[in-house]
Design an enzyme around this catalytic site. Structure first.
Site, short mmCIF file in Angstrom:
data_model
loop_
_atom_site.label_atom_id
_atom_site.label_comp_id
_atom_site.label_asym_id
_atom_site.label_seq_id
_atom_site.Cartn_x
_atom_site.Cartn_y
_atom_site.Cartn_z
N HIS A 3 -3.20 -34.33 -0.03
CA HIS A 3 -4.34 -35.00 -0.44
C HIS A 3 -5.64 -34.52 -0.49
O HIS A 3 -6.03 -33.63 0.47
CB HIS A 3 -4.39 -36.35 -0.01
N LYS B 192 -4.89 -45.33 1.97
CA LYS B 192 -6.05 -44.58 2.63
C LYS B 192 -6.33 -45.29 4.03
O LYS B 192 -5.26 -45.87 4.57
CB LYS B 192 -7.33 -44.38 2.07
N GLU C 62 -8.44 -35.40 0.03
CA GLU C 62 -9.19 -35.74 1.16
C GLU C 62 -9.09 -35.00 2.44
O GLU C 62 -9.70 -34.86 3.27
CB GLU C 62 -9.34 -37.28 1.35
N SER D 220 -8.74 -42.84 -10.15
CA SER D 220 -9.63 -44.06 -10.91
C SER D 220 -8.92 -44.83 -11.92
O SER D 220 -9.32 -45.18 -12.77
CB SER D 220 -11.06 -43.51 -11.56
P1 13P Z 1 -8.75 -43.98 -6.53
O1 13P Z 1 -7.53 -44.50 -7.45
O2 13P Z 1 -9.57 -44.76 -5.58
O3 13P Z 1 -9.55 -42.99 -7.26
O4 13P Z 1 -8.00 -42.98 -5.65
C1 13P Z 1 -7.07 -42.10 -6.11
C2 13P Z 1 -6.41 -41.21 -4.93
O5 13P Z 1 -6.97 -40.81 -4.19
C3 13P Z 1 -4.81 -41.60 -4.76
O6 13P Z 1 -4.33 -40.93 -3.87
#
Ligand code: 13P
Length: 249
Positions: free
Chosen positions: A94, A11, A96, A212
């Protein structure tokens, strides 16, 4: 035989020096026994060129690309530019980006096509909101995310797609899907590819779980029949954690 894949998604974390340090640490830890697993690092655009040629122990992925070919689109990065860095993959769709950058299935079609036409493989993310799961609409949500952005592709193109199932409620929350929930959705995803493209595609398609995932739960999740690996956020920022996840099959 389905490919096992562990992909990190950094990210918007790690500047260039921090990224180089993390990769050097990781390279010291990744053992040759990890090597039947393909390791992919999804890093910021600024890191792609530097990291793409460091080692054959991992491939590098961008986290997005422009839906435009080239031209007056200030601040955008094209598929052609990504390919020229030596990157092999692009993460698309994604949650986000869907939530904060108006990504939708329609503009993802353009991005998918541009990546594939530049020989970039796509890690295509799908996954439902908590409200969609609670109302029993999680299968429908994931189905339309996949159908609308990918099902115009031909079978050869589909062989360059990796699916990442990332339930939005599990991303960065510390609440992971149970291994049974992951298996149920992965088997469903595989079945819709089988229905559309036939048994073989379903057999070869790698489907990753994300949300997670950490060294304590990775083994349990990856032991499920239709889970071929993970897309790892937070835990990919720590070399020890990430290497434990790589070794968790
Ligand atoms: P986390 O592993 O921090 O929950 O994030 C997952 C993710 O969005 C991977 O693209």
């Amino acid at each position: 035989m389905r490919k096992k894949i562990i992909a990190g998604n950094w990210k918007m974390n790690k500047n260039l020096n921090e990224g180089a340090d993390l990769v050097n640490e990781l390279l010291e830890i990744i053992t040759s026994s990890s090597m039947d697993v393909e390791v992919i690092l999804g890093v910021p655009f600024t890191h792609l060129y530097m990291l793409a040629s460091i080692s054959d122990k991992f491939s590098v992925s961008a986290q997005n690309c422009s839906s435009q070919v080239s031209g007056a689109f200030t601040g955008e990065i094209s598929a052609n530019m990504i390919q020229s860095t030596g990157a092999k993959y692009v993460i698309l769709g994604h949650s986000e980006r869907r939530a904060y950058h108006q990504e939708n299935n329609a503009n993802l079609v353009k991005k998918v096509d541009l990546c594939l036409s530049h020989n970039l493989k796509v890690i295509y993310c799908c996954g439902e909101l908590l409200s969609e799961r609670n109302s029993g609409n999680h299968f429908e949500t994931v189905k339309s995310q996949i159908e609308e952005a990918l099902f115009h592709l031909n079978p050869e193109q589909i062989s360059n797609i990796v699916i990442a199932y990332e339930p939005v409620w599990a991303i960065g929350t510390g609440v992971t899907a149970s291994s049974d929930q992951a298996q149920e959705m992965h088997a469903y995803i595989r079945s819709i590819f089988k229905d559309k493209y036939g048994l073989n595609i379903g057999k070869y398609l790698s489907i990753l779980y994300g949300g997670s995932c950490n060294p304590s739960n990775a083994h349990e999740i990856f032991s499920k029949e239709d889970v071929d690996g993970g897309l790892i956020g937070g835990a990919s920022l720590n070399a020890n954690d990430f290497s434990q996840i790589i070794n968790a099959f």
